[in-house]
Each structure stands twice: as C-alpha cells, then as structure tokens.
Design a protein around this motif. Structure first.
Motif, PDB file in Angstrom:
ATOM      1  N   VAL A 162      59.348  59.257 -29.753  1.00 38.42           N
ATOM      2  CA  VAL A 162      57.960  59.744 -29.728  1.00 38.42           C
ATOM      3  C   VAL A 162      57.589  60.100 -31.160  1.00 38.42           C
ATOM      4  N   SER A 163      56.739  59.299 -31.764  1.00 32.28           N
ATOM      5  CA  SER A 163      56.400  59.496 -33.175  1.00 32.28           C
ATOM      6  C   SER A 163      54.896  59.632 -33.354  1.00 32.28           C
ATOM      7  N   VAL A 164      54.505  60.762 -33.957  1.00 33.03           N
ATOM      8  CA  VAL A 164      53.086  60.982 -34.276  1.00 33.03           C
ATOM      9  C   VAL A 164      52.615  59.888 -35.232  1.00 33.03           C
ATOM     10  N   THR A 304      57.707  71.623 -33.724  1.00 33.19           N
ATOM     11  CA  THR A 304      58.673  71.767 -34.827  1.00 33.19           C
ATOM     12  C   THR A 304      58.024  72.433 -36.040  1.00 33.19           C
ATOM     13  N   ASP A 305      56.715  72.244 -36.202  1.00 31.64           N
ATOM     14  CA  ASP A 305      56.050  72.819 -37.378  1.00 31.64           C
ATOM     15  C   ASP A 305      55.895  74.341 -37.274  1.00 31.64           C
ATOM     16  N   MET A 306      56.282  74.928 -36.139  1.00 32.63           N
ATOM     17  CA  MET A 306      56.320  76.390 -36.003  1.00 32.63           C
ATOM     18  C   MET A 306      57.752  76.919 -36.022  1.00 32.63           C
ATOM     19  N   SER A 326      64.965  69.777 -32.214  1.00 33.40           N
ATOM     20  CA  SER A 326      65.291  68.460 -31.656  1.00 33.40           C
ATOM     21  C   SER A 326      64.403  67.349 -32.208  1.00 33.40           C
ATOM     22  N   VAL A 327      63.425  67.682 -33.058  1.00 28.40           N
ATOM     23  CA  VAL A 327      62.537  66.634 -33.573  1.00 28.40           C
ATOM     24  C   VAL A 327      63.072  66.056 -34.888  1.00 28.40           C
ATOM     25  N   TRP A 328      63.380  66.945 -35.849  1.00 30.64           N
ATOM     26  CA  TRP A 328      63.863  66.492 -37.162  1.00 30.64           C
ATOM     27  C   TRP A 328      65.364  66.699 -37.264  1.00 30.64           C
TER      28      TRP A 328
HETATM   29  N1  EPU Z   1      60.960  58.678 -36.340  1.00 34.06           N
HETATM   30  C1  EPU Z   1      61.719  57.547 -36.256  1.00 34.06           C
HETATM   31  N2  EPU Z   1      61.141  56.344 -36.560  1.00 34.06           N
HETATM   32  C2  EPU Z   1      59.838  56.244 -36.951  1.00 34.06           C
HETATM   33  C3  EPU Z   1      59.070  57.407 -37.023  1.00 34.06           C
HETATM   34  C4  EPU Z   1      59.654  58.624 -36.718  1.00 34.06           C
HETATM   35  O1  EPU Z   1      62.913  57.605 -35.912  1.00 34.06           O
HETATM   36  O2  EPU Z   1      59.391  55.134 -37.207  1.00 34.06           O
HETATM   37  C5  EPU Z   1      61.568  59.989 -35.996  1.00 34.06           C
HETATM   38  C6  EPU Z   1      61.546  60.961 -37.158  1.00 34.06           C
HETATM   39  O3  EPU Z   1      62.674  60.768 -37.995  1.00 34.06           O
HETATM   40  C7  EPU Z   1      61.543  62.292 -36.455  1.00 34.06           C
HETATM   41  C8  EPU Z   1      60.757  62.017 -35.165  1.00 34.06           C
HETATM   42  O4  EPU Z   1      60.748  60.602 -35.006  1.00 34.06           O
HETATM   43  O5  EPU Z   1      62.858  62.644 -36.116  1.00 34.06           O
HETATM   44  C9  EPU Z   1      59.318  62.490 -35.181  1.00 34.06           C
HETATM   45  O6  EPU Z   1      58.644  61.986 -36.322  1.00 34.06           O
HETATM   46  P1  EPU Z   1      57.067  61.720 -36.363  1.00 34.06           P
HETATM   47  O7  EPU Z   1      56.841  60.304 -36.716  1.00 34.06           O
HETATM   48  O8  EPU Z   1      56.464  62.261 -35.107  1.00 34.06           O
HETATM   49  O9  EPU Z   1      56.632  62.640 -37.578  1.00 34.06           O
HETATM   50  P2  EPU Z   1      55.538  62.334 -38.671  1.00 34.06           P
HETATM   51  O10 EPU Z   1      54.430  61.566 -38.081  1.00 34.06           O
HETATM   52  O11 EPU Z   1      56.185  61.833 -39.906  1.00 34.06           O
HETATM   53  C10 EPU Z   1      54.060  64.414 -38.122  1.00 34.06           C
HETATM   54  C11 EPU Z   1      53.539  65.598 -38.863  1.00 34.06           C
HETATM   55  C12 EPU Z   1      54.672  66.542 -39.192  1.00 34.06           C
HETATM   56  C13 EPU Z   1      55.359  66.960 -37.888  1.00 34.06           C
HETATM   57  C14 EPU Z   1      55.780  65.736 -37.083  1.00 34.06           C
HETATM   58  C15 EPU Z   1      56.324  66.070 -35.710  1.00 34.06           C
HETATM   59  C16 EPU Z   1      51.667  64.665 -40.017  1.00 34.06           C
HETATM   60  C17 EPU Z   1      51.067  64.268 -41.310  1.00 34.06           C
HETATM   61  N3  EPU Z   1      52.898  65.136 -40.078  1.00 34.06           N
HETATM   62  O12 EPU Z   1      55.020  63.793 -38.992  1.00 34.06           O
HETATM   63  O13 EPU Z   1      54.049  67.669 -39.759  1.00 34.06           O
HETATM   64  O14 EPU Z   1      56.497  67.728 -38.167  1.00 34.06           O
HETATM   65  O15 EPU Z   1      54.652  64.853 -36.908  1.00 34.06           O
HETATM   66  O16 EPU Z   1      55.381  66.783 -34.965  1.00 34.06           O
HETATM   67  O17 EPU Z   1      51.025  64.592 -38.986  1.00 34.06           O
HETATM   68  C18 EPU Z   1      53.853  69.538 -41.139  1.00 34.06           C
HETATM   69  O18 EPU Z   1      52.648  69.566 -40.858  1.00 34.06           O
HETATM   70  O19 EPU Z   1      54.439  70.478 -41.721  1.00 34.06           O
HETATM   71  C19 EPU Z   1      54.643  68.380 -40.761  1.00 34.06           C
HETATM   72  C20 EPU Z   1      55.803  68.091 -41.310  1.00 34.06           C
END
Ligand code: EPU
Length: 427
Positions: A162-164, A304-306, A326-328
């Motif tokens: 699940v990836s944002v 996770t951001d909290m 469990s996210v990072w």
């Molecule tokens: N992941 C993969 N493959 C991918 C993408 C992600 O394995 O292609 C894994 C990551 O390694 C991680 C997990 O999936 O373990 C979740 O990653 P996600 O892609 O959801 O994170 P992100 O989009 O890079 C956004 C927020 C982060 C927040 C995470 C999780 C933005 C700009 N950033 O990051 O926010 O921690 O979602 O909710 O939206 C913050 O605001 O301080 C911050 C770090």
C-alpha cells in the motif's frame, strides 16, 4: 542556519489554526501540470516543500503566482519539456510526482531521483510497475528515470505494497490515458481523496478514492480549476500531542475530526480528554498519562507520520509502551536524540520499547527529519531546562509558522540564527 531554543515546563493554553495539508499540496501542485488552463489552489501551506515544488514548476516554464499567502495560481501551459533535472528536484522527495504528471501530459517524463526525509531504502518499484501496466517503458540510469509511452492505456494494477506515492503517481498518469484504469490495494489517505477531488474538479473521472479500489476513466482534456486543499492531519496531530504532553487546554481549529480518529483514540487511551467539534478538536490534559501500544499502518490505521511525536508522549507516560513501526523499515533515527533528554527507549528493528520516565531534561539535539524534528519540539516543551534543536530546516519543510503557533499557545520557544562560527543571534 536556524536553531530553535525551547525552555520547557509551560503548560499550553489557547487556540491554534491548522494550515493546508503538506502531503496533499505536494501532489496537487504537480497535478496542475495536467490542466489546459489556470489552476487556482487555495489553503496552500506556506512551507518550504511548497516553495520548492512551486520553484521547480517555474523553472520548467509554468507561470506560478502567489496570489496571497495561501493561494497559488498555476498556468502550466508554457511547460514544453518533460524533463526535471537533479538540480531542480534533489531537495524534495515528493518531486517524484512530476513523473506521473509529466507522463500524463507528455506521455514522457525524465525526472531525477529526489531527496527528502531518509528512512532507509525508499523504493519506487510500485510506481514503475503502474506506469508499465499503462503501457510505458522505463529506463533508470545515472539517478534519472526516463519513462515514456506511445499511448497510455488503462489497465488493472494491483499494488503489492500500500503506497501513497505509487497510488498518486498512477492516478496522475492514468487520468488522461485511454480507457479504464483500476488501482487495487490503493492507499486510502485523506490526501489521496483530496487529489482525486482536485482532478475531478478539472474534469477527470476518478471514483473510489478513499477505498482500496480506485477507478479512473481517462479523459482527453482537463481544464483549469479553483480548489481548496484539506487541512493537515499531521500538523493537527502534532499540536494535539504537544498539548497532551505539556498539559493544558488547547483547541485546534480548521481540522477534519474524522481524519484525526486514530490519533484521538490513542490520546484518549492515554487519559487525555479530546472533545470533537465540527471543525475543531479540544485537548485537555490535567492528570497522568497512561502507557499504550501503537502500531503504525496505512490509513485508516495509525499514521507513521505521528510515530515520533507519540514516542515522545509515551516517554513521559506511566509504564512501558511498545511502538511497532510497520510502514517504514527504519524510522527511529531520532531516538538517539530523545535519549539525550533522558528518555528510556530501546529499539530493535521495527519495535521500540519505551519505559516512561518522570521527567525529561533539556539538552542540545538535532532534527533528524521532519516529524522527528516536531517530536524534538514536543520533548523540549516538557523537558526541564533548555533544549536547543539544530537542523530545523527539516521542520520548516513541512510546518507553517511553527514557532509562532507554539508561542501563541504559551510555549517558550524562539528561533535563532546560527553563524558558521556558531555564535547565535536571536531574531
Ligand atoms: N514502498 C515500496 N515500493 C514503492 C513505494 C513504496 O516498497 O514503490 C514502501 C515504502 O518503502 C514504505 C511503504 O511502501 O515502506 C509506504 O511508502 P509510501 O509510498 O506510502 O510513502 P511515500 O509516498 O513515499 C508518503 C508521505 C510520507 C508518509 C508515507 C506513508 C508524502 C509526500 N509523503 O510517502 O510522509 O510517511 O506516505 O504514509 O505524501 C511526512 O510527511 O513526514 C512523510 C514522510
């Protein structure tokens, strides 16, 4: 270089108003690239990440005007090239959204791999898997992603994680693709819904955002629009935890209480009173704090951001608490800093065990990343004596006027400017 100086011990009272959501803004601003007209975006947070993404768009040729302190007008039509260089993107993780937006507009994106908060490996395999499913090919060389397609065509995409970021990028690439794209196991965060609403206000056909199946029927044309960004869930949560940690009575305004449910639930479990109003929450804490266990999860789970802010709160609660990140893979770099203030936290992989202590004691620390920096402020507010936080540029990436907002509710916090020879001058 800025530094924050905090003298702990003040209880917090009064009102604080929350700005627009950072993680929505950094998706919505690049999304404007897809429009064939001017996008007026309101409730934009005045933070460095927004300044950076706006600058990147300008450098790419877009006209970006600050209409007032929280409104941007973006005319993306002058952008003629799908290239975003390393010099442009390296300061900001979320600049990877340029990939989806440029691909959606030009059927090509050449974007350098970005910087941003470092929680260990941050793969983009799911983003690329999504682009490939839409018919694009990609090449990763010299830190640059080159992704292109003759014609993007809708497809079914199941995300393995699940990836944002992947959900956003696939939405951006798919809104103008031919036919229907279905993202399964999609992220459900409030900013995903906000991005979908923004795209739909431009004429896109995105349904199901906020559930784990998002359906996007491609359209040939997206118009300019006027749109107001949702309030920042994590900024709100940060002030809620600060009020709980320092004690007092604080009302946090301009929030969507539904977005704060997991945070509210944990605060209540710890003995904090949370009253919900239509667009505000009131936090009251007089008594002791109870231990509790937390596991971070994708939305609607605990964010996770909290996690760093709650770890600080748990460090002064009665008893032993366990946090499971469990996210990072690794988001505990700040724990070494927290220990400098006397917190008793041990970390083993994704698990942190926190033994509550009677008090924290001020010390010099640094902000290891954005949320860790916010957590250091909260620690400083409760610590006896003075806490000095360095590397606060991480904090200012994502929190608007954080010093002024904390001062307004009674915190003793100030910003100083530190010269290279480390003399500091109050400003
Ligand atoms: N992941 C993969 N493959 C991918 C993408 C992600 O394995 O292609 C894994 C990551 O390694 C991680 C997990 O999936 O373990 C979740 O990653 P996600 O892609 O959801 O994170 P992100 O989009 O890079 C956004 C927020 C982060 C927040 C995470 C999780 C933005 C700009 N950033 O990051 O926010 O921690 O979602 O909710 O939206 C913050 O605001 O301080 C911050 C770090």
């Amino acid at each position: 270089m800025d530094r924050f100086i905090i003298t702990g011990g003040n209880r917090l009272f009064g009102d604080v108003s929350i700005s627009g959501a950072k993680n929505a803004a950094v998706a919505i601003i690049p999304a404007a690239i897809l429009a064939d007209g001017v996008c007026r975006i309101e409730n934009v947070p005045n933070i460095n990440d927004v300044t950076i993404i706006a600058r990147i768009l300008r450098q790419m040729g877009a006209e970006v005007k600050s209409v007032n302190h929280s409104t941007l007008e973006i005319d993306p039509r002058p952008i003629v090239s799908p290239v975003a260089s390393y010099e442009q993107v390296h300061q900001m993780r979320a600049s990877y959204y340029l990939m989806g937006a440029l691909l959606g507009r030009f059927s090509r994106a050449v974007v350098a791999m970005p910087g941003g908060c470092d929680f260990g490996v941050r793969p983009i395999d799911q983003h690329l898997k999504g682009f490939a499913a839409l018919g694009a090919s990609y090449n990763l060389e010299g830190g640059i992603v080159d992704v292109k397609a003759d014609q993007l065509t809708g497809n079914n995409i199941y995300l393995d994680v699940v990836s944002v970021g992947a959900t956003v990028n696939i939405m951006l690439a798919a809104v103008k693709a031919r036919g229907l794209t279905v993202i399964e196991n999609a992220a459900k965060e409030p900013h995903i819904v906000d991005l979908a609403n923004f795209l739909n206000s431009m004429g896109a056909d995105v349904r199901g955002a906020g559930t784990d199946v998002i359906k996007i029927r491609g359209v040939s044309h997206l118009e300019g629009t006027t749109y107001s960004i949702i309030p920042d869930q994590i900024e709100a949560g940060t002030y809620m935890v600060a009020a709980a940690a320092a004690g007092g009575d604080v009302t946090v305004h301009n929030v969507i209480p539904k977005h704060l449910e997991s945070i509210t639930a944990k605060l209540e479990e710890m003995g904090v009173t949370v009253e919900e109003y239509d667009e505000a929450v009131r936090i009251v804490r007089d008594g002791p704090l109870n231990k509790c266990n937390i596991k971070t999860m994708p939305h609607p789970g605990f964010p996770t951001d909290m996690q760093p802010q709650f770890t600080v709160l748990l460090s002064i609660a009665n008893g032993t608490s366990i946090v499971n990140e469990s996210v990072w893979d690794y988001r505990y770099r700040y724990v070494d800093e927290l220990r400098r203030l006397g917190a008793q936290v041990s970390v083993d992989g994704k698990i942190a065990v926190i033994e509550g202590v009677k008090e924290l004691v001020g010390a010099p620390v640094r902000a290891t990343d954005l949320r860790a920096g916010a957590a250091m402020i909260i620690a400083g507010l409760v610590a006896r004596g003075t806490t000095q936080i360095d590397e606060v540029e991480h904090i200012e990436r994502g929190y608007e006027n954080i010093v002024e907002k904390f001062q307004a509710i009674g915190a003793d916090i100030r910003r100083t400017f530190v010269y290279e020879n480390s003399n500091s001058k109050a400003i």
